[in-house]
Write a protein that holds these residues in place. Structure first.
Motif, PDB file in Angstrom:
ATOM      1  N   ALA A  19       0.832  -1.206   0.000  1.00 56.54           N
ATOM      2  CA  ALA A  19       0.000   0.000   0.000  1.00 56.54           C
ATOM      3  C   ALA A  19       0.867   1.258   0.000  1.00 56.54           C
ATOM      4  O   ALA A  19       0.541   2.253  -0.660  1.00 56.54           O
ATOM      5  CB  ALA A  19      -0.936  -0.003   1.211  1.00 56.54           C
ATOM      6  N   LEU A  20       1.962   1.226   0.744  1.00 52.35           N
ATOM      7  CA  LEU A  20       2.872   2.378   0.771  1.00 52.35           C
ATOM      8  C   LEU A  20       3.548   2.570  -0.582  1.00 52.35           C
ATOM      9  O   LEU A  20       3.690   3.703  -1.064  1.00 52.35           O
ATOM     10  CB  LEU A  20       3.920   2.184   1.866  1.00 52.35           C
ATOM     11  N   LEU A  21       3.965   1.484  -1.204  1.00 50.66           N
ATOM     12  CA  LEU A  21       4.558   1.582  -2.539  1.00 50.66           C
ATOM     13  C   LEU A  21       3.563   2.161  -3.542  1.00 50.66           C
ATOM     14  O   LEU A  21       3.914   3.001  -4.377  1.00 50.66           O
ATOM     15  CB  LEU A  21       5.029   0.199  -3.009  1.00 50.66           C
ATOM     16  N   ALA A  22       2.310   1.719  -3.447  1.00 49.02           N
ATOM     17  CA  ALA A  22       1.274   2.214  -4.356  1.00 49.02           C
ATOM     18  C   ALA A  22       1.024   3.703  -4.150  1.00 49.02           C
ATOM     19  O   ALA A  22       0.591   4.401  -5.080  1.00 49.02           O
ATOM     20  CB  ALA A  22      -0.016   1.428  -4.149  1.00 49.02           C
ATOM     21  N   ALA A  23       1.298   4.181  -2.919  1.00 51.88           N
ATOM     22  CA  ALA A  23       1.107   5.599  -2.616  1.00 51.88           C
ATOM     23  C   ALA A  23       2.329   6.439  -2.976  1.00 51.88           C
ATOM     24  O   ALA A  23       2.362   7.648  -2.709  1.00 51.88           O
ATOM     25  CB  ALA A  23       0.781   5.768  -1.130  1.00 51.88           C
ATOM     26  N   GLY A  24       3.333   5.796  -3.575  1.00 51.36           N
ATOM     27  CA  GLY A  24       4.516   6.538  -3.999  1.00 51.36           C
ATOM     28  C   GLY A  24       5.606   6.640  -2.964  1.00 51.36           C
ATOM     29  O   GLY A  24       6.593   7.364  -3.165  1.00 51.36           O
ATOM     30  N   GLU A  25       5.482   5.920  -1.858  1.00 51.73           N
ATOM     31  CA  GLU A  25       6.503   5.931  -0.820  1.00 51.73           C
ATOM     32  C   GLU A  25       7.587   4.897  -1.140  1.00 51.73           C
ATOM     33  O   GLU A  25       7.379   3.974  -1.930  1.00 51.73           O
ATOM     34  CB  GLU A  25       5.885   5.606   0.545  1.00 51.73           C
ATOM     35  N   ARG A  26       8.744   5.037  -0.497  1.00 52.47           N
ATOM     36  CA  ARG A  26       9.790   4.023  -0.554  1.00 52.47           C
ATOM     37  C   ARG A  26       9.991   3.509   0.869  1.00 52.47           C
ATOM     38  O   ARG A  26      10.895   3.948   1.581  1.00 52.47           O
ATOM     39  CB  ARG A  26      11.096   4.575  -1.121  1.00 52.47           C
ATOM     40  N   PRO A  27       9.133   2.607   1.327  1.00 53.03           N
ATOM     41  CA  PRO A  27       9.152   2.183   2.721  1.00 53.03           C
ATOM     42  C   PRO A  27      10.350   1.313   3.055  1.00 53.03           C
ATOM     43  O   PRO A  27      10.938   0.651   2.193  1.00 53.03           O
ATOM     44  CB  PRO A  27       7.851   1.391   2.851  1.00 53.03           C
ATOM     45  N   VAL A  28      10.691   1.304   4.331  1.00 51.00           N
ATOM     46  CA  VAL A  28      11.669   0.373   4.874  1.00 51.00           C
ATOM     47  C   VAL A  28      10.918  -0.876   5.305  1.00 51.00           C
ATOM     48  O   VAL A  28       9.995  -0.804   6.120  1.00 51.00           O
ATOM     49  CB  VAL A  28      12.424   0.979   6.066  1.00 51.00           C
ATOM     50  N   ALA A  29      11.278  -2.020   4.746  1.00 51.29           N
ATOM     51  CA  ALA A  29      10.641  -3.299   5.086  1.00 51.29           C
ATOM     52  C   ALA A  29      11.577  -4.076   5.983  1.00 51.29           C
ATOM     53  O   ALA A  29      12.634  -4.544   5.549  1.00 51.29           O
ATOM     54  CB  ALA A  29      10.335  -4.090   3.816  1.00 51.29           C
ATOM     55  N   ILE A  30      11.204  -4.203   7.259  1.00 49.79           N
ATOM     56  CA  ILE A  30      12.043  -4.886   8.240  1.00 49.79           C
ATOM     57  C   ILE A  30      11.586  -6.335   8.356  1.00 49.79           C
ATOM     58  O   ILE A  30      10.419  -6.598   8.665  1.00 49.79           O
ATOM     59  CB  ILE A  30      11.972  -4.184   9.605  1.00 49.79           C
ATOM     60  N   VAL A  31      12.491  -7.264   8.107  1.00 47.53           N
ATOM     61  CA  VAL A  31      12.144  -8.685   8.048  1.00 47.53           C
ATOM     62  C   VAL A  31      13.250  -9.526   8.681  1.00 47.53           C
ATOM     63  O   VAL A  31      14.400  -9.107   8.757  1.00 47.53           O
ATOM     64  CB  VAL A  31      11.935  -9.157   6.595  1.00 47.53           C
ATOM     65  N   ARG A  32      12.864 -10.731   9.096  1.00 40.14           N
ATOM     66  CA  ARG A  32      13.872 -11.695   9.544  1.00 40.14           C
ATOM     67  C   ARG A  32      14.662 -12.236   8.354  1.00 40.14           C
ATOM     68  O   ARG A  32      15.868 -12.421   8.413  1.00 40.14           O
ATOM     69  CB  ARG A  32      13.187 -12.876  10.249  1.00 40.14           C
ATOM     70  N   ASP A  33      13.945 -12.538   7.264  1.00 43.11           N
ATOM     71  CA  ASP A  33      14.535 -13.179   6.099  1.00 43.11           C
ATOM     72  C   ASP A  33      14.319 -12.309   4.866  1.00 43.11           C
ATOM     73  O   ASP A  33      13.228 -12.315   4.274  1.00 43.11           O
ATOM     74  CB  ASP A  33      13.912 -14.560   5.886  1.00 43.11           C
ATOM     75  N   PRO A  34      15.332 -11.551   4.444  1.00 49.94           N
ATOM     76  CA  PRO A  34      15.164 -10.679   3.277  1.00 49.94           C
ATOM     77  C   PRO A  34      14.754 -11.429   2.018  1.00 49.94           C
ATOM     78  O   PRO A  34      14.107 -10.853   1.127  1.00 49.94           O
ATOM     79  CB  PRO A  34      16.552 -10.056   3.110  1.00 49.94           C
ATOM     80  N   GLY A  35      15.086 -12.707   1.923  1.00 45.81           N
ATOM     81  CA  GLY A  35      14.725 -13.470   0.738  1.00 45.81           C
ATOM     82  C   GLY A  35      13.228 -13.570   0.528  1.00 45.81           C
ATOM     83  O   GLY A  35      12.773 -13.747  -0.611  1.00 45.81           O
ATOM     84  N   LYS A  36      12.452 -13.443   1.621  1.00 43.92           N
ATOM     85  CA  LYS A  36      11.002 -13.550   1.512  1.00 43.92           C
ATOM     86  C   LYS A  36      10.375 -12.335   0.833  1.00 43.92           C
ATOM     87  O   LYS A  36       9.235 -12.397   0.391  1.00 43.92           O
ATOM     88  CB  LYS A  36      10.381 -13.729   2.897  1.00 43.92           C
ATOM     89  N   VAL A  37      11.113 -11.237   0.773  1.00 40.48           N
ATOM     90  CA  VAL A  37      10.530 -10.006   0.224  1.00 40.48           C
ATOM     91  C   VAL A  37      11.377  -9.458  -0.918  1.00 40.48           C
ATOM     92  O   VAL A  37      11.411  -8.249  -1.159  1.00 40.48           O
ATOM     93  CB  VAL A  37      10.350  -8.938   1.329  1.00 40.48           C
TER      94      VAL A  37
END
Length: 280
Positions: A19-37
């Motif tokens: 939703a943030l990407l669709a709104a034109g943002e460049r969000p920080v995605a915090i994850v345990r496993d970067p491969g999942k995203v």
């Protein structure tokens, strides 16, 4: 402004990032496993690795972040400590807004699931950064397995008696969170979020009937009997007990939300149960 979303590889977190990407943002995605995203990274998300159990990694993940969405974890019994780690990291980072996905009326909600939310809200109440509570009611997607079984058997089982649940699509809650994270004037607010429908078990059965084109009726059970039925269906004992407790507490009205907060944040009606069930 930089917005971070924790647990961004999970079902809700991924939708918030989208939703943030669709709104034109460049969000920080915090994850345990970067491969999942990896797909989110390819679309412009800034992927950073951290777990709720690693304060140093959380500090690194929040460098340069202005606003944070703390999505509640799923490790029951450990969640307050884990959430506190994120809250403290947000304080050290000096963020301007920290949002948390909680549960309706957390201070009085009798669900077993509510205890960790209540404890987290108590920590947030003393936090040194501005906070906002997103108290999400049920996701209609939570009924996915039950909908599939009911479509085959003609019976939707539960323990909610005459209680009502104000659900919505998971994507609705994600969109609302994105709007709060990118909007203004939300500091200190408590949003009780639920859909426009407050459905009984019989209403849910009717929604399955509409979505699947087969006649489905609702059959109510005691909490103990429903727990036993869930275990017999193959659910792990603790999970079955938590689900049955949730259904029984729905019978007490703990997930009936009539504030209209979700629709106001969305600027549109929330997604109906039948619409979600038709996708399952």
């Amino acid at each position: 402004m930089t917005v971070a979303v924790t647990a961004a590889g999970g079902q809700l977190g991924r939708l918030v990032v989208e939703a943030l990407l669709a709104a034109g943002e460049r969000p920080v995605a915090i994850v345990r496993d970067p491969g999942k995203v990896a797909d989110l990274a390819a679309r412009g998300a800034d992927v950073r690795q951290a777990s709720y159990d690693d304060p140093a990694a959380l500090d690194a993940a929040l460098v340069g972040v202005d606003r944070v969405l703390l999505i509640s974890g799923n490790e029951f019994g450990s969640r307050i400590a884990q959430h506190t780690n994120v809250i403290r990291a947000a304080e050290r980072a000096g963020v301007e807004l920290l949002a948390y996905t909680s549960i309706p009326r957390a201070e009085s909600n009798s669900m077993v699931l509510a205890a960790d939310h209540r404890g987290t809200e108590e920590v947030l109440a003393t936090a040194s950064v501005p906070t906002v509570l997103l108290r999400n009611s049920w996701y209609w997607e939570n009924y996915g397995g039950a909908v599939a079984n009911a479509a085959q058997s003609g019976v939707l089982h539960g323990a909610m008696a005459a209680g009502r649940v104000s659900g919505a699509a998971r994507a609705d809650y994600a969109e609302a969170a994105a709007r709060v994270l990118t909007g203004e004037g939300h500091e200190g607010r408590v949003y009780e979020l639920g859909g426009d429908e407050a459905l009984t078990g019989a209403d849910l059965a009717s929604a399955v009937t509409e979505a699947k084109g087969v006649t489905v009726r609702y059959e109510n059970h005691t909490q103990d009997d429903y727990t036993a039925a869930l275990r017999a269906a193959g659910l792990e004992d603790q999970y079955a007990a938590v689900l049955a407790d949730a259904d029984a507490r729905i019978g007490e009205g703990v997930l009936e939300v009539n504030t209209g907060d979700l629709a106001k944040l969305l600027g549109r009606p929330a997604t109906s149960a039948a619409t979600v069930f038709a996708r399952q």
